[in-house]
Design a protein around this motif. Structure first.
Motif, short mmCIF file in Angstrom:
data_model
loop_
_atom_site.label_atom_id
_atom_site.label_comp_id
_atom_site.label_asym_id
_atom_site.label_seq_id
_atom_site.Cartn_x
_atom_site.Cartn_y
_atom_site.Cartn_z
N LEU A 1 -24.77 -12.45 6.55
CA LEU A 1 -24.47 -13.09 7.83
C LEU A 1 -24.58 -12.07 8.96
O LEU A 1 -25.26 -12.32 9.96
N VAL A 2 -23.93 -10.93 8.83
CA VAL A 2 -23.97 -9.90 9.87
C VAL A 2 -25.40 -9.43 10.10
O VAL A 2 -25.79 -9.14 11.24
N ASP A 3 -26.22 -9.40 9.05
CA ASP A 3 -27.60 -8.96 9.18
C ASP A 3 -28.45 -9.93 10.01
O ASP A 3 -29.55 -9.60 10.42
N CYS A 4 -27.94 -11.11 10.30
CA CYS A 4 -28.65 -12.07 11.15
C CYS A 4 -28.55 -11.71 12.63
O CYS A 4 -29.18 -12.35 13.46
N PHE A 5 -27.77 -10.68 12.95
CA PHE A 5 -27.51 -10.32 14.34
C PHE A 5 -27.99 -8.90 14.63
O PHE A 5 -27.82 -8.01 13.80
N ALA A 6 -28.56 -8.70 15.80
CA ALA A 6 -29.00 -7.36 16.23
C ALA A 6 -27.77 -6.47 16.45
O ALA A 6 -26.68 -6.96 16.75
N GLY B 1 -22.06 -6.56 20.30
CA GLY B 1 -22.14 -5.83 19.03
C GLY B 1 -21.88 -6.68 17.81
O GLY B 1 -21.03 -7.56 17.81
N ARG B 2 -22.63 -6.37 16.77
CA ARG B 2 -22.47 -7.16 15.55
C ARG B 2 -21.24 -6.77 14.75
O ARG B 2 -20.85 -7.51 13.85
N GLU B 3 -20.59 -5.66 15.08
CA GLU B 3 -19.33 -5.34 14.38
C GLU B 3 -18.26 -6.36 14.72
O GLU B 3 -17.40 -6.66 13.89
N GLN B 4 -18.31 -6.92 15.94
CA GLN B 4 -17.37 -7.99 16.27
C GLN B 4 -17.71 -9.25 15.49
O GLN B 4 -16.82 -9.99 15.08
N TYR C 1 -26.19 -7.11 19.78
CA TYR C 1 -26.01 -8.54 20.02
C TYR C 1 -24.99 -8.78 21.14
O TYR C 1 -23.97 -8.10 21.23
N VAL C 2 -25.29 -9.77 22.00
CA VAL C 2 -24.39 -10.15 23.09
C VAL C 2 -24.04 -11.62 22.92
O VAL C 2 -24.93 -12.48 22.86
N ASN C 3 -22.75 -11.92 22.84
CA ASN C 3 -22.26 -13.29 22.74
C ASN C 3 -21.59 -13.65 24.06
O ASN C 3 -20.67 -12.97 24.50
N GLU C 4 -22.08 -14.71 24.69
CA GLU C 4 -21.47 -15.24 25.90
C GLU C 4 -20.81 -16.56 25.56
O GLU C 4 -21.37 -17.37 24.84
#
Length: 138
Positions: free
Chosen positions: A23-28, A45-48, A31-34
């Motif tokens: 799942l985490v590997d699907c994100f850069a 960040g994908r750590e979040q 990554y920015v989540n708005e």
């Protein structure tokens, strides 16, 4: 849904398998989540992503997701989601909404997140319009 792009299929498969690493590997990495309806909930960040989904998998051990609709345009992938399961306290978990991803090289680089818990107790449309348009104390 047979016409989902590979990114969406991978994300759904990883989520339903409770495979946190996939799942985490699907994100850069950057990554920015708005979250436009709740701006303070946005993050980078994908750590979040990892922290979020670790908590979700722990709290809703049988969570499953479905993509009800999907549309692709240029780099944007518009998806309508349903997430359901049972919380550890026995209560139902149900969220629905839209996530608009920008995908590059098979990973989400941004998302505009409109997924919300489903609620059934706030009244009908008239109540909602009245609540949205009435004056509220500061």
């Amino acid at each position: 849904m047979a016409d989902m792009p590979g990114f969406v299929e991978r994300l759904v498969t990883a989520t339903n398998a409770h495979d946190l690493e996939a799942l985490v590997d699907c994100f850069a990495e950057d990554y920015v989540n708005e979250t436009p309806a709740h701006p303070p909930r946005g993050f980078r960040g994908r750590e979040q992503v990892r922290r979020n989904w670790s908590a979700i998998f722990a709290a809703v051990p049988d969570i499953t997701v479905r993509v009800l609709a999907c549309a692709v345009g240029d780099e944007a992938v518009w998806t309508e989601w349903e997430m359901s399961g049972t919380r550890r306290d026995g209560g139902p978990h149900l969220m629905r909404g839209v996530i608009v991803f920008v995908v590059r090289d098979g990973r989400a680089v941004t998302a505009r997140f409109y997924l919300e818990p489903v609620e059934t107790s706030s009244g009908d449309v008239d109540d909602a319009v009245r609540g949205a348009t009435s004056a509220r104390p500061a």
